[in-house]
Design a protein around this motif. Sequence first.
Motif, mmCIF file in Angstrom:
data_model
loop_
_atom_site.group_PDB
_atom_site.id
_atom_site.type_symbol
_atom_site.label_atom_id
_atom_site.label_comp_id
_atom_site.label_asym_id
_atom_site.label_seq_id
_atom_site.Cartn_x
_atom_site.Cartn_y
_atom_site.Cartn_z
ATOM 1 N N SER A 33 18.156 16.396 0.334
ATOM 2 C CA SER A 33 17.552 15.592 -0.733
ATOM 3 C C SER A 33 16.127 15.179 -0.394
ATOM 4 O O SER A 33 15.327 14.877 -1.291
ATOM 5 N N TRP A 35 13.865 17.053 0.505
ATOM 6 C CA TRP A 35 12.973 18.100 0.009
ATOM 7 C C TRP A 35 12.839 18.059 -1.509
ATOM 8 O O TRP A 35 12.005 18.764 -2.072
ATOM 9 N N LYS A 36 13.654 17.268 -2.161
ATOM 10 C CA LYS A 36 13.585 17.163 -3.617
ATOM 11 C C LYS A 36 12.507 16.175 -4.032
ATOM 12 O O LYS A 36 12.323 15.148 -3.400
ATOM 13 N N THR A 37 11.801 16.506 -5.103
ATOM 14 C CA THR A 37 10.793 15.610 -5.667
ATOM 15 C C THR A 37 11.108 15.394 -7.149
ATOM 16 O O THR A 37 11.813 16.197 -7.760
ATOM 17 N N THR A 138 7.671 14.998 1.125
ATOM 18 C CA THR A 138 8.722 15.831 1.710
ATOM 19 C C THR A 138 8.431 16.045 3.194
ATOM 20 O O THR A 138 7.304 15.814 3.659
ATOM 21 N N GLU A 171 21.080 13.458 -4.229
ATOM 22 C CA GLU A 171 21.112 14.803 -3.644
ATOM 23 C C GLU A 171 21.085 15.903 -4.694
ATOM 24 O O GLU A 171 20.529 16.969 -4.479
ATOM 25 N N SER A 172 21.689 15.645 -5.871
ATOM 26 C CA SER A 172 21.748 16.690 -6.897
ATOM 27 C C SER A 172 20.508 16.728 -7.780
ATOM 28 O O SER A 172 20.389 17.583 -8.653
ATOM 29 N N GLY A 173 19.560 15.826 -7.536
ATOM 30 C CA GLY A 173 18.318 15.864 -8.299
ATOM 31 C C GLY A 173 17.697 14.505 -8.494
ATOM 32 O O GLY A 173 18.399 13.483 -8.493
ATOM 33 N N ASN A 189 22.037 14.629 -11.017
ATOM 34 C CA ASN A 189 22.040 15.560 -12.143
ATOM 35 C C ASN A 189 23.424 15.539 -12.783
ATOM 36 O O ASN A 189 24.412 15.934 -12.162
#
Length: 245
Positions: A33, A35-37, A138, A171-173, A189
């Motif tokens: 997560s 790495w998610k933006t 990130t 974690e899913s978005g 998400n």
Amino acid sequence: MFGVVFIYLYVFGVSAWFVIIKGRNLSGKDDPSLWKTPVALKDLSISSAPGRKLSYFGYEFEVPWDDVDEQKTRLVGKWQLISFHSGKSIVFYTPPPNEVVNGVPGKNGVDRRALARFYGDETIQSDYTFIRAALETTPGDIGLLTPRGAAARTIMLLLMKSIQVGANDGESGIFLIQTKDFHGFQYGNSANRPPSIAADLFGNKGRTHFVFRDKRCAGGISQPEINRVIQSVRPVHQQASSVDH
């Protein structure tokens, strides 16, 4: 906590962030997560199902369900738990304005001017700008050749992101939210049916926080249902805590 880390980085420099990254797993290897933006929500549709209007803590909003479980709906500390007979629930909370920014200097003696030099004036204007800067950071923004100041700033933002995303099941978005009165973030998400989805909304008159859950997971809570709630939130004049029948 942030004040202590700030001083630690300031004193010990670039070598300090290796220790913090190892201790907090901020490299992204164990926590994808990081790495998610934030990205824009694709589904902006709003559920038109029969529902009802609720009012708590000086805010009102609509829910797309009309089966509120009155016996299980209650105040838990500073959090309002709203339960439904279907197994769905909403936790609603109104954090103090700018509690994140105001909490960074804390009791650790970090000067506000030093904080502005460290992060930049624009970043610490509000909780929204501060949290957004963290969410847009990130592990790829830091490396062995990263200058000391930039490395220290990046590791602090990653630390905040780790706490923020971890607490909100992102974690899913992570998604950007925009309404008439608020802008903010959605963590989770709905298409992936995570255990919970959180929405953090920031406005001129305050901040609201929602956590959506469906313990039966019979299909989860859909994005249009979430949109119905967050797009209808607005402040009201009286400090009400009630269900509008």
